[in-house]
Design a protein around this motif. Structure first.
Motif, mmCIF file in Angstrom:
data_model
loop_
_atom_site.group_PDB
_atom_site.id
_atom_site.type_symbol
_atom_site.label_atom_id
_atom_site.label_comp_id
_atom_site.label_asym_id
_atom_site.label_seq_id
_atom_site.Cartn_x
_atom_site.Cartn_y
_atom_site.Cartn_z
ATOM 1 N N ARG A 31 -8.932 19.265 16.628
ATOM 2 C CA ARG A 31 -9.286 19.294 18.047
ATOM 3 C C ARG A 31 -10.193 18.099 18.327
ATOM 4 N NH1 ARG A 31 -7.499 23.706 20.421
ATOM 5 N NH2 ARG A 31 -7.018 25.528 19.147
ATOM 6 N N LEU A 32 -9.717 17.210 19.179
ATOM 7 C CA LEU A 32 -10.405 15.950 19.400
ATOM 8 C C LEU A 32 -10.445 15.633 20.886
ATOM 9 C CD1 LEU A 32 -11.532 13.588 17.560
ATOM 10 C CD2 LEU A 32 -9.343 12.447 17.973
ATOM 11 N N ILE A 33 -11.566 15.073 21.333
ATOM 12 C CA ILE A 33 -11.675 14.525 22.684
ATOM 13 C C ILE A 33 -12.185 13.100 22.576
ATOM 14 C CG2 ILE A 33 -12.118 16.734 23.864
ATOM 15 C CD1 ILE A 33 -15.142 15.854 23.891
ATOM 16 N N LEU A 34 -12.046 12.357 23.659
ATOM 17 C CA LEU A 34 -12.742 11.090 23.793
ATOM 18 C C LEU A 34 -13.922 11.339 24.723
ATOM 19 C CD1 LEU A 34 -9.838 8.505 24.206
ATOM 20 C CD2 LEU A 34 -10.914 9.355 22.106
ATOM 21 N N LEU A 35 -15.104 11.050 24.233
ATOM 22 C CA LEU A 35 -16.337 11.288 24.977
ATOM 23 C C LEU A 35 -16.926 9.943 25.385
ATOM 24 C CD1 LEU A 35 -18.558 13.307 25.901
ATOM 25 C CD2 LEU A 35 -19.626 12.951 23.650
ATOM 26 N N THR A 36 -17.053 9.725 26.691
ATOM 27 C CA THR A 36 -17.651 8.490 27.187
ATOM 28 C C THR A 36 -19.053 8.786 27.695
ATOM 29 O OG1 THR A 36 -15.509 7.529 27.771
ATOM 30 C CG2 THR A 36 -17.442 6.592 28.824
ATOM 31 N N THR A 37 -20.024 8.135 27.087
ATOM 32 C CA THR A 37 -21.425 8.304 27.451
ATOM 33 C C THR A 37 -21.958 6.984 27.996
ATOM 34 O OG1 THR A 37 -22.107 7.727 25.198
ATOM 35 C CG2 THR A 37 -21.796 10.070 25.694
ATOM 36 N N GLY A 51 -14.913 15.541 17.582
ATOM 37 C CA GLY A 51 -14.334 16.869 17.427
ATOM 38 C C GLY A 51 -15.025 17.854 18.351
ATOM 39 N N TYR A 52 -14.295 18.902 18.764
ATOM 40 C CA TYR A 52 -14.893 19.872 19.679
ATOM 41 C C TYR A 52 -14.434 21.278 19.345
ATOM 42 C CZ TYR A 52 -10.511 20.660 22.221
ATOM 43 O OH TYR A 52 -9.226 21.018 22.536
ATOM 44 N N LEU A 53 -15.120 22.248 19.938
ATOM 45 C CA LEU A 53 -14.789 23.663 19.770
ATOM 46 C C LEU A 53 -14.671 24.298 21.146
ATOM 47 C CD1 LEU A 53 -14.582 26.016 17.594
ATOM 48 C CD2 LEU A 53 -16.945 26.542 18.245
ATOM 49 N N PRO A 54 -13.521 24.896 21.495
ATOM 50 C CA PRO A 54 -13.425 25.622 22.773
ATOM 51 C C PRO A 54 -14.437 26.757 22.805
ATOM 52 C CG PRO A 54 -11.248 25.308 21.775
ATOM 53 C CD PRO A 54 -12.255 24.940 20.732
ATOM 54 N N ASP A 55 -15.003 27.005 23.970
ATOM 55 C CA ASP A 55 -16.052 28.022 24.047
ATOM 56 C C ASP A 55 -15.922 28.903 25.278
ATOM 57 O OD1 ASP A 55 -18.362 29.056 22.639
ATOM 58 O OD2 ASP A 55 -19.556 28.385 24.343
ATOM 59 N N GLY A 56 -14.762 28.901 25.922
ATOM 60 C CA GLY A 56 -14.567 29.775 27.073
ATOM 61 C C GLY A 56 -15.203 29.215 28.335
ATOM 62 N N VAL A 85 -21.307 12.856 31.546
ATOM 63 C CA VAL A 85 -20.384 12.178 30.636
ATOM 64 C C VAL A 85 -18.963 12.323 31.167
ATOM 65 C CG1 VAL A 85 -21.885 12.628 28.660
ATOM 66 C CG2 VAL A 85 -20.059 14.248 29.214
ATOM 67 N N THR A 86 -18.040 11.594 30.567
ATOM 68 C CA THR A 86 -16.623 11.730 30.876
ATOM 69 C C THR A 86 -15.891 12.233 29.648
ATOM 70 O OG1 THR A 86 -16.719 9.897 32.461
ATOM 71 C CG2 THR A 86 -14.538 10.531 31.664
ATOM 72 N N VAL A 87 -15.017 13.212 29.855
ATOM 73 C CA VAL A 87 -14.249 13.815 28.764
ATOM 74 C C VAL A 87 -12.770 13.532 28.993
ATOM 75 C CG1 VAL A 87 -13.590 15.980 27.630
ATOM 76 C CG2 VAL A 87 -15.950 15.648 28.426
ATOM 77 N N GLU A 88 -12.095 13.044 27.954
ATOM 78 C CA GLU A 88 -10.641 12.892 27.966
ATOM 79 C C GLU A 88 -10.061 13.816 26.907
ATOM 80 O OE1 GLU A 88 -9.169 8.741 27.961
ATOM 81 O OE2 GLU A 88 -11.307 8.198 28.098
ATOM 82 N N SER A 89 -9.147 14.694 27.334
ATOM 83 C CA SER A 89 -8.522 15.617 26.388
ATOM 84 C C SER A 89 -7.175 15.119 25.888
ATOM 85 C CB SER A 89 -8.325 16.984 27.054
ATOM 86 O OG SER A 89 -7.278 16.924 28.020
ATOM 87 N N GLY A 90 -6.705 14.011 26.446
ATOM 88 C CA GLY A 90 -5.370 13.525 26.154
ATOM 89 C C GLY A 90 -4.432 13.758 27.318
ATOM 90 N N VAL A 91 -4.651 14.856 28.035
ATOM 91 C CA VAL A 91 -3.885 15.176 29.248
ATOM 92 C C VAL A 91 -4.797 15.135 30.462
ATOM 93 C CG1 VAL A 91 -2.514 16.938 30.434
ATOM 94 C CG2 VAL A 91 -2.163 16.520 27.994
ATOM 95 N N PHE A 92 -5.969 15.746 30.353
ATOM 96 C CA PHE A 92 -6.914 15.808 31.464
ATOM 97 C C PHE A 92 -8.084 14.852 31.223
ATOM 98 C CE2 PHE A 92 -4.990 20.037 31.152
ATOM 99 C CZ PHE A 92 -4.503 20.206 32.432
ATOM 100 N N THR A 93 -8.606 14.313 32.324
ATOM 101 C CA THR A 93 -9.856 13.554 32.300
ATOM 102 C C THR A 93 -10.788 14.162 33.334
ATOM 103 O OG1 THR A 93 -8.752 11.494 31.645
ATOM 104 C CG2 THR A 93 -10.931 11.297 32.643
ATOM 105 N N TYR A 94 -12.025 14.431 32.947
ATOM 106 C CA TYR A 94 -12.962 15.041 33.893
ATOM 107 C C TYR A 94 -14.398 14.669 33.554
ATOM 108 C CZ TYR A 94 -13.468 18.572 30.150
ATOM 109 O OH TYR A 94 -13.684 19.207 28.940
#
Length: 280
Positions: A31-37, A51-56, A85-94
């Motif tokens: 499980r990987l994201i791109l984290l832009t700080t 790496g990340y962990l889903p947490d609901g 920060v900006t998070v990229e999941s591969g499909v979503f960016t938020y």
């Protein structure tokens, strides 16, 4: 002079973006994201594979392990200074707000991470510092989600591929029978079940009325999909309950049945919606 770590990270970033979150090498299947700080000192943006962990809910967790290094990683020091920060999941960016967890909340979150992946405990054992756990809370924005797709039809396919990946992970975990099986299945189900619910809610509220208005001839298919969404909600709950059981021999055939039905729904939805969206 090139920086080997930066070069390695950039290769991962390029592969991640080119393949909508899929990468090979040491991160394959993880499980990987791109984290832009924002740089703590420079104020410039920096993107790092994490790496990340889903947490609901509306948050995920990231752990500033740096492989057990004695120093916090740069991205952690950056988000402490600049929490947006900006998070990229591969499909979503938020956009997200970073919150460093403390005390018992941090310890409980870290224990959940260790339960699903013993590697986090190994990193903690290598260093005297307490590995920080950071919650990334998605910042709600008006309008549809930002999907990294060139068309609405491709967006549907990419989102569905994420769900198929989660179903494949559930089947893979069941076949592997590892010591972290229960925790991994809970993570996989959490990700799939919550994501599919949010996806269907968006379709019911926004996409289906839009398509019905522009394509009256598609009303029967849209009505069927609305009905299927109710059935799928029941199947998802059955999947959740099934994965909470401990008798793996009984669980496997039931999971095969449920995942097959869920994938059939995704396929039917693509067959009906993608042509309409491409025409729209």
């Amino acid at each position: 002079m090139t920086n080997p770590i930066q070069d390695f990270n950039q290769r991962i970033i390029d592969e991640f973006r080119a393949h909508h979150g899929r990468v090979g090498g040491p991160f394959e299947g993880g499980r990987l994201i791109l984290l832009t700080t924002t740089g703590a000192r420079t104020g410039t943006p920096h993107t790092t594979p994490v790496g990340y962990l889903p947490d609901g809910g509306d948050r995920i967790l990231v752990i500033a392990s740096a492989g057990g290094s004695p120093r916090h990683p740069d991205w952690y020091r950056n988000l402490v200074a600049h929490p947006q920060v900006t998070v990229e999941s591969g499909v979503f960016t938020y956009e997200a707000k970073a919150v460093v967890l403390a005390g018992e909340e941090r310890d409980r979150a870290f224990a959940r991470a260790v339960e699903s992946d013993r590697g986090w405990a190994a990193y903690q054992e290598k260093t005297d510092r307490v590995l920080p756990v950071v919650a990334l809370h998605e910042i709600a924005r008006p309008g549809p989600p930002n999907i990294n797709a060139s068309s609405p039809g491709e967006a549907i396919r990419l989102v569905h591929d994420v769900f198929r990946r989660e179903l494949a992970l559930i089947r893979k975990e069941l076949s592997s029978g590892t010591s972290t099986l229960g925790a991994q299945l809970r993570v996989n189900c959490l990700t799939f079940c919550q994501g599919l619910h949010n996806h269907h809610t968006g379709e019911d509220v926004a996409m289906f009325p839009f398509l019905a208005d522009r394509h009256p001839e598609a009303a029967p298919a849209i009505d069927r999909l609305r009905t299927e969404h109710e059935r799928i909600a029941t199947l998802v709950e059955e999947l959740r309950q099934t994965l909470s059981r401990t008798d793996l021999d009984a669980v496997r055939p039931e999971v095969d049945r449920l995942t097959t039905e869920l994938e059939a729904h995704l396929t039917y939805e693509e067959e009906q919606l993608i042509p309409l969206l491409d025409r729209a």
